[in-house]
Design a protein around this motif. Structure first.
Motif, PDB file in Angstrom:
ATOM      1  N   LEU A  86      -5.780  16.391  -3.321  1.00 23.99           N
ATOM      2  CA  LEU A  86      -4.593  16.311  -2.485  1.00 23.99           C
ATOM      3  C   LEU A  86      -4.610  17.497  -1.525  1.00 23.99           C
ATOM      4  O   LEU A  86      -5.035  18.588  -1.886  1.00 23.99           O
ATOM      5  CB  LEU A  86      -3.331  16.337  -3.345  1.00 23.99           C
ATOM      6  N   ASN A  87      -4.195  17.254  -0.312  1.00 20.37           N
ATOM      7  CA  ASN A  87      -4.154  18.297   0.718  1.00 20.37           C
ATOM      8  C   ASN A  87      -5.521  18.877   1.036  1.00 20.37           C
ATOM      9  O   ASN A  87      -5.651  20.060   1.310  1.00 20.37           O
ATOM     10  CB  ASN A  87      -3.177  19.413   0.313  1.00 20.37           C
ATOM     11  N   SER A  88      -6.565  18.054   0.997  1.00 21.21           N
ATOM     12  CA  SER A  88      -7.915  18.536   1.299  1.00 21.21           C
ATOM     13  C   SER A  88      -8.388  17.978   2.641  1.00 21.21           C
ATOM     14  O   SER A  88      -9.553  17.681   2.814  1.00 21.21           O
ATOM     15  CB  SER A  88      -8.880  18.116   0.191  1.00 21.21           C
ATOM     16  N   HIS A  89      -7.465  17.826   3.573  1.00 19.93           N
ATOM     17  CA  HIS A  89      -7.779  17.289   4.890  1.00 19.93           C
ATOM     18  C   HIS A  89      -8.170  15.823   4.822  1.00 19.93           C
ATOM     19  O   HIS A  89      -8.849  15.321   5.708  1.00 19.93           O
ATOM     20  CB  HIS A  89      -8.839  18.131   5.605  1.00 19.93           C
TER      21      HIS A  89
ATOM     22  N   SER B  77       0.857  -1.186   0.000  1.00 21.99           N
ATOM     23  CA  SER B  77       0.000   0.000   0.000  1.00 21.99           C
ATOM     24  C   SER B  77       0.889   1.230   0.000  1.00 21.99           C
ATOM     25  O   SER B  77       2.059   1.164   0.380  1.00 21.99           O
ATOM     26  CB  SER B  77      -0.913   0.009   1.231  1.00 21.99           C
ATOM     27  N   LYS B  78       0.327   2.335  -0.450  1.00 19.75           N
ATOM     28  CA  LYS B  78       1.082   3.591  -0.420  1.00 19.75           C
ATOM     29  C   LYS B  78       0.134   4.764  -0.280  1.00 19.75           C
ATOM     30  O   LYS B  78      -1.021   4.720  -0.736  1.00 19.75           O
ATOM     31  CB  LYS B  78       1.952   3.751  -1.656  1.00 19.75           C
ATOM     32  N   ILE B  79       0.624   5.796   0.363  1.00 20.95           N
ATOM     33  CA  ILE B  79      -0.119   7.050   0.470  1.00 20.95           C
ATOM     34  C   ILE B  79      -0.015   7.770  -0.866  1.00 20.95           C
ATOM     35  O   ILE B  79       1.070   7.857  -1.450  1.00 20.95           O
ATOM     36  CB  ILE B  79       0.437   7.915   1.615  1.00 20.95           C
ATOM     37  N   ILE B  80      -1.119   8.278  -1.334  1.00 18.45           N
ATOM     38  CA  ILE B  80      -1.146   9.006  -2.608  1.00 18.45           C
ATOM     39  C   ILE B  80      -0.579  10.401  -2.393  1.00 18.45           C
ATOM     40  O   ILE B  80      -1.045  11.144  -1.513  1.00 18.45           O
ATOM     41  CB  ILE B  80      -2.583   9.069  -3.162  1.00 18.45           C
ATOM     42  N   ASP B  81       0.401  10.761  -3.222  1.00 18.05           N
ATOM     43  CA  ASP B  81       1.023  12.081  -3.098  1.00 18.05           C
ATOM     44  C   ASP B  81       1.127  12.814  -4.439  1.00 18.05           C
ATOM     45  O   ASP B  81       1.848  13.795  -4.559  1.00 18.05           O
ATOM     46  CB  ASP B  81       2.405  11.953  -2.450  1.00 18.05           C
ATOM     47  N   ASN B  82       0.387  12.332  -5.449  1.00 19.60           N
ATOM     48  CA  ASN B  82       0.405  13.014  -6.741  1.00 19.60           C
ATOM     49  C   ASN B  82      -0.927  12.790  -7.459  1.00 19.60           C
ATOM     50  O   ASN B  82      -1.662  11.852  -7.144  1.00 19.60           O
ATOM     51  CB  ASN B  82       1.593  12.540  -7.594  1.00 19.60           C
ATOM     52  N   ASN B  83      -1.230  13.660  -8.393  1.00 15.39           N
ATOM     53  CA  ASN B  83      -2.526  13.609  -9.084  1.00 15.39           C
ATOM     54  C   ASN B  83      -2.680  12.376  -9.972  1.00 15.39           C
ATOM     55  O   ASN B  83      -3.793  11.894 -10.168  1.00 15.39           O
ATOM     56  CB  ASN B  83      -2.752  14.889  -9.894  1.00 15.39           C
ATOM     57  N   SER B  84      -1.582  11.852 -10.495  1.00 13.93           N
ATOM     58  CA  SER B  84      -1.659  10.650 -11.312  1.00 13.93           C
ATOM     59  C   SER B  84      -2.182   9.467 -10.490  1.00 13.93           C
ATOM     60  O   SER B  84      -3.070   8.729 -10.927  1.00 13.93           O
ATOM     61  CB  SER B  84      -0.277  10.346 -11.896  1.00 13.93           C
ATOM     62  N   ASP B  85      -1.642   9.281  -9.291  1.00 10.21           N
ATOM     63  CA  ASP B  85      -2.123   8.211  -8.412  1.00 10.21           C
ATOM     64  C   ASP B  85      -3.546   8.493  -7.930  1.00 10.21           C
ATOM     65  O   ASP B  85      -4.335   7.566  -7.778  1.00 10.21           O
ATOM     66  CB  ASP B  85      -1.187   8.028  -7.218  1.00 10.21           C
ATOM     67  N   LEU B  86      -3.857   9.756  -7.693  1.00  9.94           N
ATOM     68  CA  LEU B  86      -5.214  10.094  -7.281  1.00  9.94           C
ATOM     69  C   LEU B  86      -6.207   9.742  -8.389  1.00  9.94           C
ATOM     70  O   LEU B  86      -7.287   9.209  -8.114  1.00  9.94           O
ATOM     71  CB  LEU B  86      -5.307  11.582  -6.918  1.00  9.94           C
TER      72      LEU B  86
ATOM     73  N   ARG C  68     -10.068  10.802   6.827  1.00  5.03           N
ATOM     74  CA  ARG C  68     -10.088  12.205   7.217  1.00  5.03           C
ATOM     75  C   ARG C  68     -10.512  12.236   8.668  1.00  5.03           C
ATOM     76  O   ARG C  68     -10.900  11.223   9.239  1.00  5.03           O
ATOM     77  CB  ARG C  68     -11.006  13.036   6.315  1.00  5.03           C
ATOM     78  N   TYR C  69     -10.420  13.399   9.293  1.00 10.73           N
ATOM     79  CA  TYR C  69     -10.679  13.489  10.724  1.00 10.73           C
ATOM     80  C   TYR C  69     -11.927  14.325  10.977  1.00 10.73           C
ATOM     81  O   TYR C  69     -12.071  15.425  10.461  1.00 10.73           O
ATOM     82  CB  TYR C  69      -9.453  14.047  11.448  1.00 10.73           C
ATOM     83  N   VAL C  70     -12.823  13.734  11.756  1.00 14.84           N
ATOM     84  CA  VAL C  70     -14.086  14.357  12.113  1.00 14.84           C
ATOM     85  C   VAL C  70     -14.205  14.283  13.628  1.00 14.84           C
ATOM     86  O   VAL C  70     -14.190  13.189  14.200  1.00 14.84           O
ATOM     87  CB  VAL C  70     -15.279  13.626  11.442  1.00 14.84           C
ATOM     88  N   GLU C  71     -14.269  15.449  14.271  1.00 16.70           N
ATOM     89  CA  GLU C  71     -14.395  15.521  15.734  1.00 16.70           C
ATOM     90  C   GLU C  71     -13.319  14.699  16.437  1.00 16.70           C
ATOM     91  O   GLU C  71     -13.591  13.972  17.393  1.00 16.70           O
ATOM     92  CB  GLU C  71     -15.800  15.079  16.160  1.00 16.70           C
ATOM     93  N   GLY C  72     -12.088  14.780  15.940  1.00 13.61           N
ATOM     94  CA  GLY C  72     -10.962  14.111  16.569  1.00 13.61           C
ATOM     95  C   GLY C  72     -10.854  12.621  16.303  1.00 13.61           C
ATOM     96  O   GLY C  72      -9.951  11.966  16.825  1.00 13.61           O
ATOM     97  N   GLN C  73     -11.758  12.076  15.502  1.00 14.56           N
ATOM     98  CA  GLN C  73     -11.718  10.657  15.170  1.00 14.56           C
ATOM     99  C   GLN C  73     -11.352  10.478  13.699  1.00 14.56           C
ATOM    100  O   GLN C  73     -11.733  11.278  12.860  1.00 14.56           O
ATOM    101  CB  GLN C  73     -13.084  10.004  15.385  1.00 14.56           C
ATOM    102  N   GLY C  74     -10.635   9.402  13.425  1.00 13.47           N
ATOM    103  CA  GLY C  74     -10.371   9.060  12.037  1.00 13.47           C
ATOM    104  C   GLY C  74     -11.635   8.475  11.419  1.00 13.47           C
ATOM    105  O   GLY C  74     -12.279   7.613  12.016  1.00 13.47           O
ATOM    106  N   LYS C  75     -11.998   8.960  10.247  1.00 13.03           N
ATOM    107  CA  LYS C  75     -13.160   8.424   9.540  1.00 13.03           C
ATOM    108  C   LYS C  75     -12.647   7.781   8.258  1.00 13.03           C
ATOM    109  O   LYS C  75     -12.144   8.460   7.362  1.00 13.03           O
ATOM    110  CB  LYS C  75     -14.185   9.517   9.232  1.00 13.03           C
ATOM    111  N   LEU C  76     -12.774   6.459   8.186  1.00 12.49           N
ATOM    112  CA  LEU C  76     -12.333   5.697   7.021  1.00 12.49           C
ATOM    113  C   LEU C  76     -13.438   5.737   5.979  1.00 12.49           C
ATOM    114  O   LEU C  76     -14.603   5.487   6.307  1.00 12.49           O
ATOM    115  CB  LEU C  76     -12.020   4.252   7.412  1.00 12.49           C
ATOM    116  N   GLU C  77     -13.068   6.060   4.753  1.00 11.92           N
ATOM    117  CA  GLU C  77     -14.068   6.278   3.707  1.00 11.92           C
ATOM    118  C   GLU C  77     -13.581   5.724   2.372  1.00 11.92           C
ATOM    119  O   GLU C  77     -12.392   5.514   2.161  1.00 11.92           O
ATOM    120  CB  GLU C  77     -14.346   7.773   3.522  1.00 11.92           C
ATOM    121  N   ARG C  78     -14.554   5.526   1.459  1.00  7.14           N
ATOM    122  CA  ARG C  78     -14.310   5.192   0.054  1.00  7.14           C
ATOM    123  C   ARG C  78     -13.426   3.956  -0.094  1.00  7.14           C
ATOM    124  O   ARG C  78     -12.561   3.878  -0.958  1.00  7.14           O
ATOM    125  CB  ARG C  78     -13.713   6.374  -0.699  1.00  7.14           C
TER     126      ARG C  78
END
Length: 146
Positions: free
Chosen positions: A41-44, A3-12, A63-73
């Protein structure tokens, strides 16, 4: 499997094509509901890709909602669902949450996938509700500091 964190628009764009195939084409979610303001990218949000034999086949975001990680998509292309990649997506997103000092996570899991999330330590925290025309349930988990 990696797995990898997406850091560019091509991967996004790769992640978006996976989501479109799974959620829009396979499950019938309207295109305008699938993509939102957190899909840049960089949208929280932090987006990831998972790979099977060097091919990007799954994705998810946190993303983070009220201090909790929210796993999505969270999704995997149909032909790759039997290889344990869903667990890799969840573990990667949980690791990101821990790195960001958020030890509580939640997600809106599709009802048909609730058993999968329960096997990974999540518990049901709501009644069934409809999201994008699909039955979902709120699921939560407390993470351990590593």
């Amino acid at each position: 499997m990696t797995s990898k964190i997406i850091d560019n628009n091509s991967d996004l764009d790769l992640a978006f094509s996976i989501r479109k195939e799974v959620f829009v084409e396979e499950q019938g979610v309207p295109l305008e509901l699938e993509f939102d303001e957190f899909d840049q990218l960089n949208s929280h949000s932090t987006h990831i890709l998972v790979y099977f034999q060097d091919l990007a086949v799954g994705t998810g975001r946190i993303r983070y909602v009220e201090g909790q990680g929210k796993l999505e998509r969270i999704c995997i292309l149909p032909h790759y669902r039997q290889y344990g990649l869903g667990k890799l997506i969840i573990q990667t997103l949980e690791d990101i949450s821990i790195k960001d000092d958020a030890y509580k996570v939640k997600l809106h899991g599709q009802e048909q996938a609730a058993g999968f999330y329960e096997r990974l330590g999540y518990h049901k925290a709501s009644d069934i509700f409809i999201e994008d025309g699909i039955p979902h349930i709120l699921m939560k988990k407390e993470l351990s500091k590593k």
